[in-house]
Write a protein that holds these residues in place. Structure first.
Motif, mmCIF file in Angstrom:
data_model
loop_
_atom_site.group_PDB
_atom_site.id
_atom_site.type_symbol
_atom_site.label_atom_id
_atom_site.label_comp_id
_atom_site.label_asym_id
_atom_site.label_seq_id
_atom_site.Cartn_x
_atom_site.Cartn_y
_atom_site.Cartn_z
ATOM 1 N N LEU A 52 161.873 17.560 43.364
ATOM 2 C CA LEU A 52 160.868 16.507 43.418
ATOM 3 C C LEU A 52 160.352 16.272 44.838
ATOM 4 C CD1 LEU A 52 159.589 14.710 41.277
ATOM 5 C CD2 LEU A 52 161.102 12.887 42.000
ATOM 6 N N ILE A 53 161.279 16.306 45.790
ATOM 7 C CA ILE A 53 160.910 16.036 47.176
ATOM 8 C C ILE A 53 159.879 17.060 47.633
ATOM 9 C CG2 ILE A 53 161.739 15.933 49.560
ATOM 10 C CD1 ILE A 53 163.524 14.019 48.503
ATOM 11 N N GLN A 54 160.238 18.337 47.357
ATOM 12 C CA GLN A 54 159.359 19.405 47.830
ATOM 13 C C GLN A 54 158.029 19.377 47.101
ATOM 14 O OE1 GLN A 54 160.808 23.337 47.018
ATOM 15 N NE2 GLN A 54 158.797 24.130 47.566
ATOM 16 N N SER A 55 158.062 19.126 45.796
ATOM 17 C CA SER A 55 156.815 19.284 45.057
ATOM 18 C C SER A 55 155.922 18.050 45.073
ATOM 19 C CB SER A 55 157.085 19.743 43.625
ATOM 20 O OG SER A 55 158.222 19.153 43.102
ATOM 21 N N LEU A 56 156.491 16.897 45.293
ATOM 22 C CA LEU A 56 155.653 15.704 45.224
ATOM 23 C C LEU A 56 155.621 14.941 46.534
ATOM 24 C CD1 LEU A 56 154.224 14.894 42.579
ATOM 25 C CD2 LEU A 56 155.762 12.936 42.512
ATOM 26 N N VAL A 57 156.802 14.606 47.030
ATOM 27 C CA VAL A 57 156.859 13.728 48.191
ATOM 28 C C VAL A 57 156.237 14.391 49.413
ATOM 29 C CG1 VAL A 57 158.372 12.421 49.700
ATOM 30 C CG2 VAL A 57 158.883 12.582 47.268
ATOM 31 N N SER A 58 156.520 15.694 49.598
ATOM 32 C CA SER A 58 156.043 16.301 50.842
ATOM 33 C C SER A 58 154.512 16.416 50.913
ATOM 34 C CB SER A 58 156.771 17.621 51.105
ATOM 35 O OG SER A 58 156.066 18.694 50.569
ATOM 36 N N PRO A 59 153.808 16.829 49.842
ATOM 37 C CA PRO A 59 152.347 16.814 49.973
ATOM 38 C C PRO A 59 151.779 15.406 50.164
ATOM 39 C CG PRO A 59 152.985 17.464 47.744
ATOM 40 C CD PRO A 59 154.217 17.459 48.586
ATOM 41 N N VAL A 60 152.386 14.434 49.499
ATOM 42 C CA VAL A 60 151.891 13.068 49.640
ATOM 43 C C VAL A 60 152.115 12.578 51.068
ATOM 44 C CG1 VAL A 60 152.216 10.680 48.904
ATOM 45 C CG2 VAL A 60 152.157 12.499 47.207
ATOM 46 N N LEU A 61 153.301 12.873 51.578
ATOM 47 C CA LEU A 61 153.622 12.436 52.935
ATOM 48 C C LEU A 61 152.675 13.067 53.954
ATOM 49 C CD1 LEU A 61 155.721 10.733 54.507
ATOM 50 C CD2 LEU A 61 156.890 12.882 55.000
ATOM 51 N N SER A 62 152.446 14.380 53.802
ATOM 52 C CA SER A 62 151.600 15.022 54.813
ATOM 53 C C SER A 62 150.152 14.501 54.721
ATOM 54 C CB SER A 62 151.665 16.541 54.719
ATOM 55 O OG SER A 62 151.263 16.960 53.456
ATOM 56 N N THR A 63 149.713 14.166 53.518
ATOM 57 C CA THR A 63 148.373 13.602 53.401
ATOM 58 C C THR A 63 148.295 12.242 54.077
ATOM 59 O OG1 THR A 63 148.487 14.477 51.175
ATOM 60 C CG2 THR A 63 146.515 13.294 51.762
ATOM 61 N N MET A 64 149.359 11.476 53.908
ATOM 62 C CA MET A 64 149.398 10.164 54.555
ATOM 63 C C MET A 64 149.292 10.326 56.071
ATOM 64 S SD MET A 64 150.357 7.798 52.099
ATOM 65 C CE MET A 64 151.523 6.670 52.827
ATOM 66 N N LEU A 65 149.971 11.366 56.583
ATOM 67 C CA LEU A 65 149.918 11.582 58.029
ATOM 68 C C LEU A 65 148.489 11.920 58.465
ATOM 69 C CD1 LEU A 65 153.242 13.547 58.570
ATOM 70 C CD2 LEU A 65 152.740 11.159 59.130
ATOM 71 N N TYR A 66 147.843 12.815 57.713
ATOM 72 C CA TYR A 66 146.435 13.108 57.998
ATOM 73 C C TYR A 66 145.636 11.819 58.006
ATOM 74 C CZ TYR A 66 146.732 18.152 57.113
ATOM 75 O OH TYR A 66 147.014 19.486 57.168
ATOM 76 N N PHE A 67 145.935 11.021 57.010
ATOM 77 C CA PHE A 67 145.163 9.819 56.808
ATOM 78 C C PHE A 67 145.331 8.872 57.979
ATOM 79 C CE2 PHE A 67 143.691 6.072 54.636
ATOM 80 C CZ PHE A 67 142.586 6.598 53.994
ATOM 81 N N ILE A 68 146.573 8.768 58.461
ATOM 82 C CA ILE A 68 146.839 7.874 59.580
ATOM 83 C C ILE A 68 146.148 8.403 60.839
ATOM 84 C CG2 ILE A 68 148.655 7.021 61.115
ATOM 85 C CD1 ILE A 68 150.445 6.989 58.512
ATOM 86 N N VAL A 69 146.292 9.725 61.078
ATOM 87 C CA VAL A 69 145.723 10.295 62.299
ATOM 88 C C VAL A 69 144.191 10.316 62.248
ATOM 89 C CG1 VAL A 69 145.549 12.385 63.708
ATOM 90 C CG2 VAL A 69 147.753 11.686 62.758
ATOM 91 N N PHE A 70 143.666 10.932 61.173
ATOM 92 C CA PHE A 70 142.208 11.101 61.129
ATOM 93 C C PHE A 70 141.504 9.837 60.658
ATOM 94 C CE2 PHE A 70 143.622 15.476 60.958
ATOM 95 C CZ PHE A 70 142.782 16.055 61.887
ATOM 96 N N GLY A 71 142.097 9.194 59.680
ATOM 97 C CA GLY A 71 141.445 8.035 59.086
ATOM 98 C C GLY A 71 141.574 6.814 59.972
ATOM 99 N N ALA A 72 142.796 6.435 60.272
ATOM 100 C CA ALA A 72 143.004 5.184 60.983
ATOM 101 C C ALA A 72 142.771 5.333 62.481
ATOM 102 C CB ALA A 72 144.409 4.662 60.697
ATOM 103 N N ALA A 73 143.427 6.300 63.124
ATOM 104 C CA ALA A 73 143.327 6.398 64.574
ATOM 105 C C ALA A 73 141.941 6.871 65.023
ATOM 106 C CB ALA A 73 144.409 7.345 65.095
ATOM 107 N N ILE A 74 141.521 8.022 64.536
ATOM 108 C CA ILE A 74 140.237 8.558 64.969
ATOM 109 C C ILE A 74 139.084 7.844 64.268
ATOM 110 C CG2 ILE A 74 138.802 10.646 65.068
ATOM 111 C CD1 ILE A 74 141.402 12.245 65.299
ATOM 112 N N GLY A 75 139.324 7.555 62.984
ATOM 113 C CA GLY A 75 138.269 6.966 62.159
ATOM 114 C C GLY A 75 137.756 5.644 62.705
#
Ligand SMILES: Nc1ncnc2c1ncn2[C@@H]1O[C@H](COP(=O)(O)OP(=O)(O)O)[C@@H](O)[C@H]1O
Ligand SMILES: [Mg+2]
Lengths: 253, 306
Positions: free
Chosen positions: A21-44
Motif C-alpha cells: 500500500l505504501i509503495q502503490s498509494l502513499v508514495s505517489p500521493v506524497l510526492s505530488t504533495m511535495l510538488y504542490f508545496i514547492v510549485f504551488g505554494a512556494a513558487i505559486g
C-alpha cells in the motif's frame, strides 16, 4: 467469456497493491504533495494568474496527469513483468483465457489503481486550493481513458522487457521527460515561439491541455485535438497488443 | 479404451530454428498413467507445452477429448491441469489464495470444501495460511500440484515431479499420483528416473532428440528387462559354436574367447545347467562365468543409441 478468470487476475493484482500500500498509494500521493508545496505554494505565491486561474489551481490537472501517466505505466508494466520474471505466466497461458481477457485483467487493475490515485490527488489538492471543475463528467472520462491507455502502454513495456533495466528505461528516458515537458507546470504560450513548435510535437501536451480544459475550460490546444490525440494513442496501444498476442511475441515460445 | 489425448504428426521448431519435436504421434488413453522417459533436452517439456498452450505448434495437430487445442482451446484447457518443471510460484502469496487464484483462472467459482479436501489430500492443510516463500521445496511442489488440481481437471501433466526431491517425498508423490489415478484422472508425467516410470506408470514412452522411440505397456517392457546374460569365458578359444550347442543361440566373441547366453529369469528352466553339462559332454572347459542383468536402463540406452 471467462469472467471468473478476468476477476481472478484483477483481484490478484489489486491485492498485490494492498500488500504494498505504501509503495502503490502513499508514495505517489506524497510526492505530488511535495510538488504542490514547492510549485504551488512556494513558487505559486509569486506567480501571476494564468488565464484567470491561480497558479496553485492551474498546476492541479497537470500534476494529476503526470502522476497517473507514470503510475499507469509503472503498475501495468510491473504487473505483467513480474509473472514473467518468476515464471508464473505458465498458468495464464494454460488457462482457458483469451489474450483479451488477460489484458482486461491486468490493464483493468493497473488503470483502477492509477485512477484512484488521480482522484485522491484531486481531493488532497482541494485542501490547498479551491478548484471548481467546469466539465466534471468529461474530466472523469478523460482521466479514465488516460489511465487505461497508459496502462496498455505499460503492459506492452512489461511484455517486451527482458530484464528490470529495460522495464525502467522506457518510462525513465521517454515518458518522464515527455510528461514533465508537457506543460504540467506551465502553458506552452509561456515558451519562446521556437520551443512552442517543438512542444507541439509532444503528445503529452495535448493530454494535459485536454485535462486542464475539463477543469477550467481553457487549454493550449482545442479540446477536439486533445480527444483525438488520446484516442489515437489508445488505438495504437490496442493495435500493438493485438499484434503481440497474435504472434505470441515474447509470450509463447 | 477411450483416447483422451491424440497427437498427430506433431512438429515443433523454436524461433531459433531448433527442432525440438520432429514428427510425433501418440495416443493417450483415458485413466492411464503414462510416463515419458528421456534424457535432458529430449523434448519432453516441449511436448507438454504444445498440448497445454505454452508453445505454438509448428505443424500437426493435437486433440484433447476430441477438441483441437488451438481452435477449441477453452474446451481443452478446462480439463487439463499442469504442474510445471520449475517451482514457479508467487513468493509473497498465501497458499490458499494462490490455489483459489488458479481455480478462478479456469473459470470456476470458489469452492472452499473442495479446496480444503484437496489441501488435506496433499498434506498441505496445516500450511493453508502460510506464505509460499516460507515453504520447503517439497511443499512448494505440492502447492503446484494443488494449483493444477484446483479446477478438478480430468488430465494432469506432471513435468518431472520428483526431480531434485528426496526419496521420502518421492514415494509420497507416487502415492499421490496413484490416488489420482483411482479418481479417474489421466496422468502424463515426464521423468528421467527409470525407476519412477517402473514404479507408477501403466505405459512408458521413450523420447530422445524430439522423436518418440517407443510406447509400450510397462509389463511387456519389464519382460524384456528380465532377460539376463550369461558370459562364459573359455579356457581355449574356439572358431565357431559347436553344433551340439546350436540350440542355445549363443553369441561368440570375435576372438572366440567367450560367448554370451541370454536367458529369462522369470521362467523355471533357465537352461544354464543343461548348457554347462552339454559343454562338459563335448569337452569344452570354462575358465569363468558372469551374469549380467539387462535393466530397463540398458534397454533405454540401447534404444536411444540405435
Ligand atoms: N524456448 C526455447 N527456445 C529455443 N529452444 C528451446 C526452448 N525451450 C527448449 N528448447 C530446446 O528444445 C529442446 C527440448 O527441450 P525440452 O523440451 O525442455 O527438453 P526436456 O524437457 O526433455 O529436457 C532442447 O534442445 C532445448 O534446448
Ligand atoms: Mg523438461
Amino acid at each position: 467469456m471467462n469472467l471468473q478468470g478476468i476477476l481472478a487476475i484483477y483481484i490478484y493484482e489489486m491485492n498485490r497493491s494492498f500488500r504494498t500500500l505504501i509503495q502503490s498509494l502513499v508514495s505517489p500521493v506524497l510526492s505530488t504533495m511535495l510538488y504542490f508545496i514547492v510549485f504551488g505554494a512556494a513558487i505559486g505565491s509569486r506567480m501571476e494568474m494564468i488565464d484567470g486561474v491561480s497558479y496553485g489551481a492551474f498546476i492541479v490537472p497537470g500534476l494529476i496527469m503526470l502522476t497517473v501517466q507514470m503510475q499507469s505505466v509503472a503498475n501495468a508494466s510491473f504487473g505483467i513483468y513480474f509473472p514473467k520474471f518468476i515464471g508464473t505466466t505458465y498458468e495464464l497461458l494454460s488457462a482457458p483465457l483469451s489474450f483479451i481477457e488477460i489484458v482486461i485483467g491486468y490493464v483493468g487493475a493497473a488503470a483502477t489503481k492509477s485512477f484512484s490515485i488521480g482522484i485522491i490527488i484531486l481531493l488532497t489538492s482541494n485542501l490547498f486550493v479551491n478548484i471548481d471543475i467546469i466539465h466534471p463528467f468529461f474530466m472523469i472520462f478523460f482521466l479514465l481513458i488516460t489511465c487505461i491507455t497508459f496502462s496498455l502502454l505499460g503492459f506492452i513495456i512489461g511484455i517486451i522487457s527482458d530484464n528490470f533495466e529495460q522495464l525502467n528505461i522506457v518510462p525513465m528516458l521517454i515518458i518522464t521527460p515527455l510528461v514533465f515537458l508537457g506543460g504540467s507546470f506551465y502553458t506552452i504560450n509561456m515558451l519562446p515561439e521556437f520551443w512552442q513548435n517543438i512542444a507541439l510535437l509532444n503528445p503529452a501536451v495535448y493530454l494535459i491541455s485536454g485535462f486542464r480544459w475539463a477543469f477550467f475550460g481553457i487549454g493550449d490546444v482545442p479540446i477536439t485535438t486533445s480527444v483525438f490525440t488520446i484516442l489515437t494513442f489508445t488505438s495504437l496501444c490496442v493495435l500493438v497488443i493485438w499484434r503481440i498476442f497474435k504472434t505470441g511475441y515474447k509470450i509463447k515460445t | 479404451m477411450k483416447i483422451i489425448v491424440s497427437i498427430k504428426n506433431l512438429k515443433k521448431i523454436y524461433k531459433n530454428n531448433l527442432v525440438a519435436i520432429k514428427n510425433l504421434n501418440l495416443d493417450i488413453f483415458e485413466g492411464e498413467i503414462i510416463a515419458l522417459l528421456g534424457p535432458n533436452g529430449a523434448g519432453k517439456t516441449t511436448l507438454i507445452s504444445t498440448i497445454c498452450g505454452l508453445s505454438s505448434i509448428t505443424s500437426g495437430s493435437i486433440k484433447v477429448n476430441n477438441f483441437d487445442v488451438v481452435d477449441d482451446y477453452r474446451k481443452t484447457r478446462e480439463i487439463i491441469g499442469l504442474v510445471p518443471q520449475e517451482l514457479a510460484l508467487e513468493p509473497f502469496e498465501k497458499v490458499i489464495n494462490s490455489i483459489k487464484f488458479s481455480r478462478r483462472l479456469f473459470g470456476k467459482k470458489d469452492d472452499p470444501i473442495y479446496l480444503d479436501n484437496l489441501l488435506k489430500k496433499l498434506h498441505l492443510f496445516d500450511k493453508k495460511n502460510e506464505t509460499i516463500k516460507a515453504l520447503s521445496g517439497g511443499m512448494k511442489r505440492r502447492v503446484l500440484i494443488a494449483k493444477a488440481l484446483s479446477h478438478n481437471p480430468k488430465i494432469l501433466f506432471l513435468d518431472e515431479p520428483t526431480a531434485g526431491v528426496d526419496v521420502e517425498l518421492r514415494k509420497d508423490m507416487w502415492d499421490i499420483i496413484k490416488e489420482l489415478k483411482k479418481d479417474g484422472v489421466t496422468i502424463i508425467l515426464t521423468t528421467h528416473y527409470i525407476e519412477e516410470a517402473e514404479m507408477i506408470a501403466d505405459r512408458i514412452g521413450i523420447i530422445n532428440n524430439g522423436d518418440l522411440l517407443l510406447v509400450e505397456e510397462k509389463q511387456s517392457l519389464i519382460k524384456r528387462m528380465s532377460i539376463k546374460t550369461l558370459k562364459v569365458n573359455l579356457k581355449k578359444s574356439i572358431a565357431k559354436i559347436p553344433d551340439k550347442l546350436k540350440s542355445y543361440k549363443l553369441k561368440l566373441d570375435v576372438h572366440g574367447n567367450y560367448f554370451l547366453y541370454n536367458y529369462k529369469t522369470g521362467t523355471k528352466k533357465t537352461g544354464i545347467t543343461s548348457l554347462l553339462s552339454d559343454m562338459g559332454s563335448i569337452g569344452m572347459e570354462l575358465q569363468d562365468i558372469q551374469t549380467k542383468q539387462t535393466s530397463l536402463e540398458d534397454i533405454f540406452v540401447k534404444i536411444i543409441k540405435d
